[in-house]
Design a protein around this motif. Structure first.
Motif, PDB file in Angstrom:
ATOM      1  N   ASP A   1       7.292   7.066 -10.901  1.00 29.36           N
ATOM      2  CA  ASP A   1       8.303   7.896 -10.254  1.00 29.36           C
ATOM      3  C   ASP A   1       9.689   7.292 -10.483  1.00 29.36           C
ATOM      4  OD1 ASP A   1       6.284   9.451  -9.319  1.00 29.36           O
ATOM      5  OD2 ASP A   1       6.361   8.719  -7.252  1.00 29.36           O
TER       6      ASP A   1
ATOM      7  N   GLY B   1       4.346  -3.794  -8.487  1.00 36.14           N
ATOM      8  CA  GLY B   1       5.009  -3.133  -7.377  1.00 36.14           C
ATOM      9  C   GLY B   1       6.464  -3.489  -7.234  1.00 36.14           C
TER      10      GLY B   1
ATOM     11  N   ARG C   1      10.350   2.952   0.484  1.00 41.97           N
ATOM     12  CA  ARG C   1       9.899   2.314  -0.761  1.00 41.97           C
ATOM     13  C   ARG C   1       8.401   2.492  -0.975  1.00 41.97           C
ATOM     14  NH1 ARG C   1      11.304  -3.721  -3.158  1.00 41.97           N
ATOM     15  NH2 ARG C   1       9.738  -3.704  -4.813  1.00 41.97           N
ATOM     16  N   ASN C   2       7.622   2.415   0.106  1.00 41.84           N
ATOM     17  CA  ASN C   2       6.169   2.505  -0.039  1.00 41.84           C
ATOM     18  C   ASN C   2       5.689   3.890  -0.464  1.00 41.84           C
ATOM     19  OD1 ASN C   2       6.355  -0.077   0.883  1.00 41.84           O
ATOM     20  ND2 ASN C   2       4.915   0.153   2.581  1.00 41.84           N
ATOM     21  N   SER C   3       6.594   4.867  -0.460  1.00 41.81           N
ATOM     22  CA  SER C   3       6.201   6.216  -0.885  1.00 41.81           C
ATOM     23  C   SER C   3       6.503   6.462  -2.359  1.00 41.81           C
ATOM     24  CB  SER C   3       6.923   7.263  -0.026  1.00 41.81           C
ATOM     25  OG  SER C   3       8.315   7.277  -0.310  1.00 41.81           O
TER      26      SER C   3
ATOM     27  N   GLU D   1      12.664  -0.409   3.512  1.00 44.07           N
ATOM     28  CA  GLU D   1      11.375  -1.040   3.770  1.00 44.07           C
ATOM     29  C   GLU D   1      11.563  -1.984   4.947  1.00 44.07           C
ATOM     30  OE1 GLU D   1      10.177  -3.900   0.634  1.00 44.07           O
ATOM     31  OE2 GLU D   1      12.049  -3.308  -0.340  1.00 44.07           O
TER      32      GLU D   1
ATOM     33  N   GLU E   1       0.836  -1.195   0.000  1.00 46.89           N
ATOM     34  CA  GLU E   1       0.000   0.000   0.000  1.00 46.89           C
ATOM     35  C   GLU E   1       0.875   1.251   0.000  1.00 46.89           C
ATOM     36  OE1 GLU E   1      -2.816   0.047   3.113  1.00 46.89           O
ATOM     37  OE2 GLU E   1      -3.829  -1.798   2.477  1.00 46.89           O
ATOM     38  N   ARG E   2       0.451   2.223  -0.782  1.00 46.16           N
ATOM     39  CA  ARG E   2       1.181   3.492  -0.825  1.00 46.16           C
ATOM     40  C   ARG E   2       1.134   4.165   0.541  1.00 46.16           C
ATOM     41  NH1 ARG E   2       1.893   6.733  -5.082  1.00 46.16           N
ATOM     42  NH2 ARG E   2       2.959   7.986  -3.510  1.00 46.16           N
TER      43      ARG E   2
ATOM     44  N   LEU F   1       9.356   1.843 -10.218  1.00 42.35           N
ATOM     45  CA  LEU F   1       8.426   0.746 -10.018  1.00 42.35           C
ATOM     46  C   LEU F   1       7.959   0.204 -11.361  1.00 42.35           C
ATOM     47  CD1 LEU F   1       6.076   1.841  -7.081  1.00 42.35           C
ATOM     48  CD2 LEU F   1       8.207   0.555  -6.991  1.00 42.35           C
TER      49      LEU F   1
ATOM     50  N   GLU G   1       2.310   7.866   2.669  1.00 44.39           N
ATOM     51  CA  GLU G   1       2.749   9.247   2.500  1.00 44.39           C
ATOM     52  C   GLU G   1       4.243   9.341   2.827  1.00 44.39           C
ATOM     53  OE1 GLU G   1       1.191  11.915   1.314  1.00 44.39           O
ATOM     54  OE2 GLU G   1      -0.482  10.566   0.848  1.00 44.39           O
TER      55      GLU G   1
ATOM     56  N   GLY H   1       5.791   6.217  -6.107  1.00 40.09           N
ATOM     57  CA  GLY H   1       4.594   5.988  -6.912  1.00 40.09           C
ATOM     58  C   GLY H   1       4.921   5.416  -8.278  1.00 40.09           C
ATOM     59  N   ASP H   2       3.890   4.866  -8.951  1.00 35.70           N
ATOM     60  CA  ASP H   2       4.064   4.343 -10.302  1.00 35.70           C
ATOM     61  C   ASP H   2       4.595   5.442 -11.209  1.00 35.70           C
ATOM     62  OD1 ASP H   2       3.065   1.947  -9.455  1.00 35.70           O
ATOM     63  OD2 ASP H   2       1.013   2.341 -10.127  1.00 35.70           O
TER      64      ASP H   2
END
Length: 416
Positions: free
Chosen positions: A377, A406, A370-372, A387, A344-345, A402, A347, A374-375
């Motif tokens: 980016d 993911g 890593r979770n911040s 992570e 999950e994305r 990415l 912030e 976006g596709d």
């Protein structure tokens, strides 16, 4: 593992014959470094295994293992620096764990070089003692006229060289060019070493899958039920009829269906994979060739053997007679597999950076969750991508982005 793999991961290196991925897969954990190949979308397998020093005739994924991991101990022998085979294990573990370890290991070196965040290790659940790791490395480095950072870089260089040689064992020594593959790196320590390995082997792309520290376990839980059967069927290829081969495979398929039925696998979930062991006349060792679904095509199978032989050994002999030695059949019970869910994305946290040792000096380096990302980016090195299960090192001159599912693709900018 069975059937074509790598589709969920992709990769820039694709087989010219099939359009499927060619992947070098490496898993670096605490004690070992495991390397294997995916060629034309299929895992490289072996018909033999060693168990407690004894040879076992069974089908296994062909994995080359060496003693190189985050816990591998750095030590001096005969005036030279060694890394491994000894491992600190989890207890006492690296010096930086503070559990009684006194000998520096690979993880200590990465911490001293700034590649691991001692305050945010394992998702912030554990704090690491950088000063203790630096003291241990400085003590070892004194014998070589090096400070803590220089000694740490030496430890990393040696373990990277050992891992690169392990990859050469399953590629170059078999006539395979690693530059035609993408490198998939996972395990808790793999993503931190992946870019350096790629540079050493001139590989143009590194793929870091989702949840790299748990990637092997995730794959194991999705593996199909499998039963392998083998039957000797000796003949010159030009003297046997296709029907004789089909009949022999049908007999093995009946056995496979019976085994799977006993395990509760519905018939509509059964898959069959067929293969034949071939060799040129006069040779001792065989090469296993996978067969396509459908009727036996004698000419195509012979051509596939010649092509596979050239891939494996760098030459072939299409004019020579070919012997078939055995037929092999795998009966597969297809299990439901969950869709790959990208993390999950989240912030992004406030911009932060720290000094990381690159090329003999400290370089101010961005720290990114890593979770911040976006596709679409793109992250340019130098950067540390953190992570929960792993840390990815993105050196200067590399870019991360990415891709589907993911997963993350790392490419050196001059090779993009």
């Amino acid at each position: 593992m069975s059937g074509p793999v790598g589709g969920a991961i992709g990769g820039k290196a694709l087989s010219a014959a099939t359009g499927r991925p060619n992947l070098i897969c490496v898993d670096m954990g605490g004690t070992s470094f495991d390397a294997s190949l995916v060629i034309d979308g299929l895992p490289s397998t072996s018909n033999e295994a060693m168990l407690e020093g004894l040879p076992i005739q069974m089908s296994v994924v062909d994995i080359h293992v060496i003693g190189a991991g985050g816990g591998s101990i750095a030590w001096k022998e005969a005036g030279a620096l060694r890394v491994g085979l000894q491992s600190a294990g989890s207890k006492p573990g690296p010096v930086c764990y503070g559990l009684g370890g006194t000998e520096p290991v690979v993880s200590d070196a990465n911490l001293v070089l700034g590649r691991i965040d001692g305050a945010n290790f394992s998702g912030g659940e554990m704090a690491l003692d950088r000063d203790a790791a630096a003291d241990a490395l400085a003590k070892l480095g004194a014998d070589f006229g090096m400070n803590a950072e220089e000694m740490a870089q030496g430890v990393i260089d040696i373990v990277n060289a050992k891992m690169a040689d392990a990859i050469r064992t399953i590629t170059i020594q078999r006539g395979i060019d690693p530059r035609e593959f993408s490198l998939v790196a996972f395990g808790g320590a793999g993503p931190a070493q992946a870019a350096a390995l790629a540079e050493e082997l001139e590989i143009s792309e590194v793929i870091i899958p989702v949840h790299p520290g748990a990637f092997s376990a995730w794959g194991m839980l999705q593996t199909d039920v499998r039963h392998d059967f083998k039957e000797t069927l000796y003949s010159f290829w030009d003297q046997i009829e296709a029907k004789s081969i089909e009949d022999a495979f049908d007999g093995l398929a009946e056995k496979g269906l019976a085994f799977l039925a006993e395990e509760g696998i519905d018939k509509d979930r059964v898959g069959i994979e067929r293969a034949i062991d071939f060799r040129y006349y006069g040779q001792e060792y065989v090469l296993t060739i996978q067969l396509d679904d459908g009727p036996i095509d004698m000419d195509k199978i012979r051509a596939d053997f010649d092509a596979a032989y050239e891939r494996q050994y760098g030459h072939n002999s299409p004019e020579n007679r070919v012997e078939m030695a055995n037929i092999r059949l795998a009966a597969l019970g297809r299990l439901d597999r969950p869709e790959n869910a990208p993390p999950e994305r989240a912030e992004p946290r406030p911009a932060r950076e720290r000094d990381v040792w690159f090329g003999g000096s400290h370089v101010s380096t961005a720290i990114i969750d890593r979770n911040s990302i976006g596709d679409g980016d793109a992250v340019s090195g130098p950067a540390i991508i953190e992570e929960v299960t792993s840390t990815t090192l993105l050196p200067p001159g590399w870019t991360a982005q990415l891709i589907d599912g993911g997963h993350m693709s790392l490419v050196k900018e001059d090779a993009a």
